[in-house]
Design a protein around this motif. Structure first.
Motif, PDB file in Angstrom:
ATOM      1  N   ILE A 135       0.770  -1.092   0.056  1.00 38.04           N
ATOM      2  CA  ILE A 135       0.011   0.061   0.117  1.00 38.04           C
ATOM      3  C   ILE A 135       0.982   1.181   0.066  1.00 38.04           C
ATOM      4  CG2 ILE A 135      -1.668   1.348   1.238  1.00 38.04           C
ATOM      5  CD1 ILE A 135      -2.378  -1.502   2.586  1.00 38.04           C
ATOM      6  N   PRO A 136       0.780   2.294  -0.912  1.00 32.61           N
ATOM      7  CA  PRO A 136       1.509   3.407  -0.901  1.00 32.61           C
ATOM      8  C   PRO A 136       1.208   4.127   0.250  1.00 32.61           C
ATOM      9  CG  PRO A 136      -0.054   3.552  -2.737  1.00 32.61           C
ATOM     10  CD  PRO A 136      -0.240   1.974  -2.094  1.00 32.61           C
ATOM     11  N   LEU A 137       2.125   4.984   0.834  1.00 31.14           N
ATOM     12  CA  LEU A 137       1.976   5.970   1.886  1.00 31.14           C
ATOM     13  C   LEU A 137       2.327   7.340   1.269  1.00 31.14           C
ATOM     14  CD1 LEU A 137       3.109   3.982   4.862  1.00 31.14           C
ATOM     15  CD2 LEU A 137       0.706   4.271   4.091  1.00 31.14           C
ATOM     16  N   PRO A 138       1.836   8.255   2.044  1.00 32.08           N
ATOM     17  CA  PRO A 138       2.805   9.733   1.746  1.00 32.08           C
ATOM     18  C   PRO A 138       4.316   9.800   1.665  1.00 32.08           C
ATOM     19  CG  PRO A 138       0.928  10.152   3.245  1.00 32.08           C
ATOM     20  CD  PRO A 138       1.425   8.646   3.110  1.00 32.08           C
ATOM     21  N   GLY A 139       4.858  10.519   0.650  1.00 33.12           N
ATOM     22  CA  GLY A 139       6.280  10.643   0.434  1.00 33.12           C
ATOM     23  C   GLY A 139       6.516   9.146  -0.334  1.00 33.12           C
ATOM     24  N   ARG A 140       7.617   8.804  -0.071  1.00 29.70           N
ATOM     25  CA  ARG A 140       8.472   7.600  -0.816  1.00 29.70           C
ATOM     26  C   ARG A 140       8.172   6.438   0.193  1.00 29.70           C
ATOM     27  NH1 ARG A 140      12.826   9.149  -4.673  1.00 29.70           N
ATOM     28  NH2 ARG A 140      13.063   6.961  -4.714  1.00 29.70           N
ATOM     29  N   PHE A 141       7.251   6.267   1.019  1.00 28.31           N
ATOM     30  CA  PHE A 141       6.958   5.228   1.950  1.00 28.31           C
ATOM     31  C   PHE A 141       5.897   4.444   1.441  1.00 28.31           C
ATOM     32  CE2 PHE A 141       8.807   8.597   4.440  1.00 28.31           C
ATOM     33  CZ  PHE A 141       9.941   7.903   5.126  1.00 28.31           C
ATOM     34  N   SER A 142       5.925   3.099   1.843  1.00 29.38           N
ATOM     35  CA  SER A 142       5.025   1.971   1.517  1.00 29.38           C
ATOM     36  C   SER A 142       4.817   1.199   2.682  1.00 29.38           C
ATOM     37  CB  SER A 142       5.311   1.316   0.114  1.00 29.38           C
ATOM     38  OG  SER A 142       5.339   1.866  -0.961  1.00 29.38           O
ATOM     39  N   LEU A 143       3.471   0.544   2.796  1.00 30.42           N
ATOM     40  CA  LEU A 143       3.362  -0.479   3.839  1.00 30.42           C
ATOM     41  C   LEU A 143       3.138  -1.919   3.305  1.00 30.42           C
ATOM     42  CD1 LEU A 143       2.563  -0.836   6.759  1.00 30.42           C
ATOM     43  CD2 LEU A 143      -0.033  -0.534   6.173  1.00 30.42           C
ATOM     44  N   PHE A 144       3.888  -2.642   3.645  1.00 29.24           N
ATOM     45  CA  PHE A 144       3.849  -4.125   3.271  1.00 29.24           C
ATOM     46  C   PHE A 144       3.341  -5.002   4.272  1.00 29.24           C
ATOM     47  CE2 PHE A 144       5.903  -8.077   2.345  1.00 29.24           C
ATOM     48  CZ  PHE A 144       5.630  -8.356   0.936  1.00 29.24           C
ATOM     49  N   THR A 145       2.207  -5.604   3.907  1.00 28.94           N
ATOM     50  CA  THR A 145       1.445  -6.447   5.004  1.00 28.94           C
ATOM     51  C   THR A 145       1.548  -7.799   4.239  1.00 28.94           C
ATOM     52  OG1 THR A 145      -0.647  -6.152   3.896  1.00 28.94           O
ATOM     53  CG2 THR A 145      -0.128  -4.716   5.706  1.00 28.94           C
ATOM     54  N   ARG A 146       1.467  -8.899   5.191  1.00 31.16           N
ATOM     55  CA  ARG A 146       1.531 -10.291   4.787  1.00 31.16           C
ATOM     56  C   ARG A 146       0.891 -11.321   5.790  1.00 31.16           C
ATOM     57  NH1 ARG A 146       6.897 -13.663   4.258  1.00 31.16           N
ATOM     58  NH2 ARG A 146       6.713 -14.099   6.392  1.00 31.16           N
ATOM     59  N   VAL A 147       0.222 -12.168   5.148  1.00 32.60           N
ATOM     60  CA  VAL A 147      -0.500 -13.274   6.025  1.00 32.60           C
ATOM     61  C   VAL A 147      -0.209 -14.622   5.295  1.00 32.60           C
ATOM     62  CG1 VAL A 147      -2.759 -12.843   4.372  1.00 32.60           C
ATOM     63  CG2 VAL A 147      -2.744 -13.662   6.722  1.00 32.60           C
ATOM     64  N   GLN A 148      -0.163 -15.638   6.374  1.00 29.46           N
ATOM     65  CA  GLN A 148      -0.148 -16.918   5.866  1.00 29.46           C
ATOM     66  C   GLN A 148      -1.064 -17.859   6.826  1.00 29.46           C
ATOM     67  OE1 GLN A 148       3.880 -18.368   6.408  1.00 29.46           O
ATOM     68  NE2 GLN A 148       3.576 -19.730   4.899  1.00 29.46           N
ATOM     69  N   ALA A 149      -1.753 -18.755   6.180  1.00 24.82           N
ATOM     70  CA  ALA A 149      -2.562 -19.460   6.938  1.00 24.82           C
ATOM     71  C   ALA A 149      -2.757 -20.987   6.623  1.00 24.82           C
ATOM     72  CB  ALA A 149      -4.037 -19.061   7.037  1.00 24.82           C
ATOM     73  N   GLY A 150      -2.872 -21.825   7.392  1.00 23.60           N
ATOM     74  CA  GLY A 150      -3.031 -23.140   6.759  1.00 23.60           C
ATOM     75  C   GLY A 150      -3.929 -24.355   7.745  1.00 23.60           C
ATOM     76  N   GLY A 151      -4.258 -25.195   7.222  1.00 26.69           N
ATOM     77  CA  GLY A 151      -5.004 -26.353   8.145  1.00 26.69           C
ATOM     78  C   GLY A 151      -4.674 -27.664   7.682  1.00 26.69           C
ATOM     79  N   THR A 152      -5.080 -28.634   8.373  1.00 26.16           N
ATOM     80  CA  THR A 152      -4.670 -29.878   8.263  1.00 26.16           C
ATOM     81  C   THR A 152      -5.911 -30.724   8.790  1.00 26.16           C
ATOM     82  OG1 THR A 152      -2.315 -29.531   8.191  1.00 26.16           O
ATOM     83  CG2 THR A 152      -3.016 -31.776   8.420  1.00 26.16           C
ATOM     84  N   TYR A 153      -6.449 -31.743   7.920  1.00 23.36           N
ATOM     85  CA  TYR A 153      -7.297 -32.634   8.398  1.00 23.36           C
ATOM     86  C   TYR A 153      -6.340 -33.797   8.198  1.00 23.36           C
ATOM     87  CZ  TYR A 153     -10.672 -36.388   8.360  1.00 23.36           C
ATOM     88  OH  TYR A 153     -11.065 -37.444   8.521  1.00 23.36           O
ATOM     89  N   LEU A 154      -6.507 -34.551   9.508  1.00 23.18           N
ATOM     90  CA  LEU A 154      -5.556 -35.802   9.807  1.00 23.18           C
ATOM     91  C   LEU A 154      -6.267 -36.743  10.658  1.00 23.18           C
ATOM     92  CD1 LEU A 154      -2.594 -36.625   9.515  1.00 23.18           C
ATOM     93  CD2 LEU A 154      -2.133 -35.745  11.768  1.00 23.18           C
TER      94      LEU A 154
END
Length: 185
Positions: free
Chosen positions: A147-166
């Motif tokens: 996501i761009p922010l004012p100036g030359r800054f940016s916000l970088f977000t990340r998500v990771q998920a998983g599920g196992t049926y065992l």
């Protein structure tokens, strides 16, 4: 010369105190577009951590297809042999593991992106009827958003998920296929 445009043989070697890995892959490109290919892979990995110790051998084939505009889907089949120790529990597994992947990537600039996203979804699993030592199904997903922010800054977000049926006991699932929280990412 037996190589055609885009055919690629690639090797990766990683040597560190706690993790050693060697892999090789050969990609056969599609003649229809640059993002579609078939890949053959072989790999070895040894990892020694305070929480687990693991030795993994893999081989596989994958067929990837482009769906245009940064979208790629693939189907794969892997053979995995693994010796592992998690805490005091020792085990080994032999798996024939089919799976499906889909990913999409869209950024405003390839070299210096200011905004965009990437996500990937994967479903994989096996059954003892295929010759595997365990039966399970996993659904995995990850994504990021820039996501761009004012100036030359940016916000970088990340998500990771998983599920196992065992349906089998947890000790039948090898270390590399378990979901652990935390880490360097």
């Amino acid at each position: 010369n037996a190589f055609h445009l885009g055919q690629e043989f690639k090797t990766d070697l990683g040597i560190a105190e706690r993790r050693q890995a060697l892999s090789a892959s050969y990609n056969f490109p599609s003649y229809k577009d640059l993002d579609s290919y078939t890949s053959l892979t072989l790999g070895f990995q040894r990892e020694t951590l305070p929480s687990y110790d693991d030795l993994l051998y893999t081989s596989g084939v994958e067929r990837a297809r482009s769906f245009g505009r940064g979208r790629i889907g693939s189907a794969y089949l892997q053979y995995r042999y693994e010796d592992f120790t998690i805490a005091e529990q020792k085990g080994h597994s032999r798996l024939i593991l089919p799976g499906l992947r889909f990913s999409q990537r869209r950024y405003d600039n390839v070299i210096r992106p200011r905004k965009g996203f990437h996500y990937s979804l994967e479903a994989r699993g096996t059954h003892e009827g295929l010759g595997s030592d365990a039966t399970f199904l996993q659904i995995l997903g990850d994504g990021n958003l820039l996501i761009p922010l004012p100036g030359r800054f940016s916000l970088f977000t990340r998500v990771q998920a998983g599920g196992t049926y065992l349906p089998d006991p947890l000790q039948d699932l090898p270390a590399t296929l378990r979901c652990f929280a935390g880490g360097d990412h």
